[in-house]
Design an enzyme around this catalytic site. Structure first.
Site, PDB file in Angstrom:
ATOM      1  N   THR A   1       4.502  42.290 147.523  1.00 14.46           N
ATOM      2  CA  THR A   1       5.021  43.303 146.597  1.00 14.46           C
ATOM      3  C   THR A   1       4.286  44.624 146.753  1.00 14.46           C
ATOM      4  OG1 THR A   1       5.676  41.598 145.059  1.00 14.46           O
ATOM      5  CG2 THR A   1       5.380  43.768 144.130  1.00 14.46           C
TER       6      THR A   1
ATOM      7  N   TYR B   1      13.640  43.769 143.683  1.00 11.93           N
ATOM      8  CA  TYR B   1      13.048  44.557 144.766  1.00 11.93           C
ATOM      9  C   TYR B   1      12.879  43.657 145.974  1.00 11.93           C
ATOM     10  CZ  TYR B   1       8.728  42.062 143.855  1.00 11.93           C
ATOM     11  OH  TYR B   1       7.803  41.075 143.706  1.00 11.93           O
TER      12      TYR B   1
ATOM     13  N   THR C   1       1.353  38.122 146.135  1.00  6.86           N
ATOM     14  CA  THR C   1       0.533  37.355 145.188  1.00  6.86           C
ATOM     15  C   THR C   1       0.965  35.884 145.074  1.00  6.86           C
ATOM     16  OG1 THR C   1       1.953  37.961 143.320  1.00  6.86           O
ATOM     17  CG2 THR C   1       0.070  39.397 143.771  1.00  6.86           C
ATOM     18  N   ASP C   2       2.204  35.579 145.484  1.00 12.76           N
ATOM     19  CA  ASP C   2       2.725  34.217 145.268  1.00 12.76           C
ATOM     20  C   ASP C   2       1.870  33.139 145.938  1.00 12.76           C
ATOM     21  OD1 ASP C   2       4.778  35.356 143.884  1.00 12.76           O
ATOM     22  OD2 ASP C   2       6.352  34.862 145.321  1.00 12.76           O
TER      23      ASP C   2
ATOM     24  N   LYS D   1      -3.061  32.024 140.243  1.00 10.83           N
ATOM     25  CA  LYS D   1      -2.052  32.926 139.666  1.00 10.83           C
ATOM     26  C   LYS D   1      -1.524  32.302 138.380  1.00 10.83           C
ATOM     27  CE  LYS D   1       2.095  35.577 140.700  1.00 10.83           C
ATOM     28  NZ  LYS D   1       3.063  36.086 141.670  1.00 10.83           N
TER      29      LYS D   1
ATOM     30  N   GLU E   1      -9.517   7.241 135.285  1.00  8.16           N
ATOM     31  CA  GLU E   1      -8.506   6.341 134.690  1.00  8.16           C
ATOM     32  C   GLU E   1      -7.835   5.460 135.729  1.00  8.16           C
ATOM     33  OE1 GLU E   1      -5.872   7.311 131.299  1.00  8.16           O
ATOM     34  OE2 GLU E   1      -6.683   9.328 131.560  1.00  8.16           O
TER      35      GLU E   1
HETATM   36  N1  ASP Z   1       7.012  37.455 145.986  1.00 10.83           N
HETATM   37  C1  ASP Z   1       5.964  38.426 146.113  1.00 10.83           C
HETATM   38  C2  ASP Z   1       5.036  37.990 147.223  1.00 10.83           C
HETATM   39  O1  ASP Z   1       4.283  37.091 147.039  1.00 10.83           O
HETATM   40  C3  ASP Z   1       5.244  38.610 144.837  1.00 10.83           C
HETATM   41  C4  ASP Z   1       4.051  39.521 144.899  1.00 10.83           C
HETATM   42  O2  ASP Z   1       3.571  39.975 145.905  1.00 10.83           O
HETATM   43  O3  ASP Z   1       3.538  39.798 143.791  1.00 10.83           O
HETATM   44  O4  ASP Z   1       5.066  38.537 148.255  1.00 10.83           O
END
Ligand code: ASP
Length: 357
Positions: A41, A54, A120-121, A193, A314
Site C-alpha cells: 500500500t 486502491y 502490511t498484510d 498485524k 492439555e
Molecule cells: N494489501 C496490502 C499489502 O499488503 C495492504 C498494505 O500494504 O497495507 O500489500
C-alpha cells in the site's frame, strides 16, 4: 591597494575552501541507506484521495523517495526495485531474492543500513524470515503504510522518513530485523498485524517495542532476546525452494480429515492454528498423531492473539509426537518450520528451535 586586494582574494579563497571542506565533511557523515522496494500500500494508488478501493504496488521507489521532503538530509539514499506487488502476493521466491540481496549488500560493506518497503498484510512473515536468514548486524528495517500514496493523510511518507532514520542510526545495530510504522519500532520476532484498516495496525504483545521513532528522532528500549541474524543457524545459501508447510485452522467440530488431506498432498510440516493453548478437538489431535507417525512435523500454535503455547499442557506432546510453538503465531511458525525442515532433524531438535527462535 594591491596588497589589500591580494589579502581580500586570499581570505575569500580560504573561506570558500573552508566552506567546501565543511560541506563535504557534512555529507560524509551521512549514512548510506539502500531502500529495497517490494510494493504494498505504501506504493499503492487510488483514483481519489478518499476512496477505500486502491491498487497496491503502483508507485516506483524513486517516486516514493521524492515524495518525502527532507529525507535526503538523513542519509545518502539509493533505491532498488525488487518487486512491486501487494504483499498478499509475496512469495518465498521474492523473500529469498530479498535475503540474498541484503546479504550481498552487507558483505560489500557499501551500506550502513537497509530499508525494505513492503505491504502490511504479510509483513510478519517477511520480517521474521529475514530475521532468521540475513547474515548481518546492520539495521534492516521494514516499512509500509495503511493508506495508499494518493490518500488524504497518507501515512507512507512519514513512515519512510522514520524508517530511513532508523536504518542510518548506529544505535539500531544488533537489534535484528525491525519494522518502523506509526512512530513505533517493532522486532520481527514480536510484531503482529491487529487491524485491517487502522493506521495503528502493528503491535508487539508481551515482549513490547524495540523503541520509537518520531520525525526521525529515535529512542531504543531493548534488544531482542531470542536468536537471529549472525547467531542464527539458518541460511539461504543454495536454497531455491522451501518445503511445503500447511497451516490448518482449528475451531469447534473442525473436520479432522483436513490434516490427513494435507499429509496426502505432500506437506512436510503442518502448523495447527489451535484454540486456546494450541488445543484442538480429539479427532484432530488423533489425525496430528497419525501425521507425526508418517514423519510430518506437526506444530501446535494458536489462533489467540497473545500468549505462549506450552508443551504438554492439555495434550501429551511427548506421546503424540507434537511440537509446541511457544511464542510464535501460526504464520511465523510456518516460516520457522519451513526453514527448519530444509535439514532433517529429530522432533526434540525442532522443539528446541521453537524455544530458541
Ligand atoms: N494489501 C496490502 C499489502 O499488503 C495492504 C498494505 O500494504 O497495507 O500489500
Amino acid at each position: 591597494m594591491k596588497t589589500i586586494k591580494l589579502i581580500f582574494r586570499k581570505t575569500l579563497t580560504s573561506l570558500l575552501l573552508f566552506i567546501s571542506v565543511f560541506v563535504i565533511a557534512q555529507n560524509k557523515q551521512l549514512p548510506n541507506v539502500t531502500i529495497l522496494a517490494t510494493g504494498g500500500t505504501i506504493a499503492g494508488a487510488a483514483a481519489s484521495g478518499t476512496q477505500a478501493g486502491y491498487t497496491s504496488g503502483q508507485v516506483t521507489i524513486d517516486a516514493m523517495i521524492n515524495a518525502v521532503p527532507g529525507i535526503t538530509k538523513l542519509a545518502t539514499i539509493k533505491g532498488e526495485q525488487i518487486s512491486n506487488v501487494g504483499s498478499q502476493d509475496m512469495s518465498f521466491e521474492i523473500m529469498l531474492k530479498l535475503a540474498r540481496r541484503i546479504n550481498e549488500l552487507a558483505a560489500s560493506r557499501a551500506v550502513d543500513g537497509i530499508v525494505i518497503t513492503h505491504g502490511t498484510d504479510t509483513m510478519e512473515e517477511t520480517a521474521y524470515f529475514l530475521n532468521l536468514v540475513v547474515k548481518t548486524d546492520m539495521p534492516v528495517v521494514l516499512v509500509g503504510s495503511m493508506r495508499p500514496s494518493t490518500a488524504v493523510s497518507a501515512d507512507g511518507p512519514l513512515n519512510l522518513y522514520n524508517a530511513v532514520a532508523v536504518a542510518g542510526d548506529p544505535n539500531a545495530k544488533g537489534r535484528g530485523v525491525v519494522l518502523v510504522m506509526n512512530d513505533w519500532i517493532h522486532s520481527a520476532q514480536t510484531l503482529t498485524k491487529v487491524s485491517t484498516t487502522a493506521v495503528q495496525t502493528f503491535m508487539s504483545p508481551i515482549r513490547g517495542l524495540i523503541g520509537t521513532s518520531a520525525y526521525g528522532v529515535n529512542d531504543f528500549y531493548r534488544y531482542p532476546d531470542q536468536k537471529f541474524g549472525l547467531k542464527s543457524e539458518f541460511s539461504v545459501e543454495g536454497v531455491t525452494k522451501l518445503p511445503r508447510v500447511d497451516i490448518i485452522y482449528a475451531d469447534v467440530d473442525m473436520p479432522a480429515d483436513l490434516i490427513d488431506a494435507s499429509v496426502e498432498r505432500g506437506a512436510k510440516g503442518i502448523v495447527i492454528a489451535g484454540v486456546g493453548n494450541g488445543n484442538m478437538p480429539k479427532a484432530a489431535l488423533d489425525a496430528c498423531a497419525r501425521a507425526s507417525k508418517k514423519g510430518v512435523v506437526v506444530v501446535r500454535s494458536t489462533r489467540v492473539a497473545t500468549g505462549t503455547v506450552g508443551r504438554n499442557v492439555e495434550c501429551n506432546d511427548d506421546e503424540l509426537g507434537l511440537v509446541a510453538s511457544y511464542n510464535l503465531n501460526p504464520q511465523k511458525s510456518r516460516v520457522l518450520l519451513s526453514v527448519t525442515l530444509l535439514k532433517s532433524r529429530s522432533l526434540a531438535e525442532v522443539q528446541k528451535i521453537f524455544l530458541d527462535y
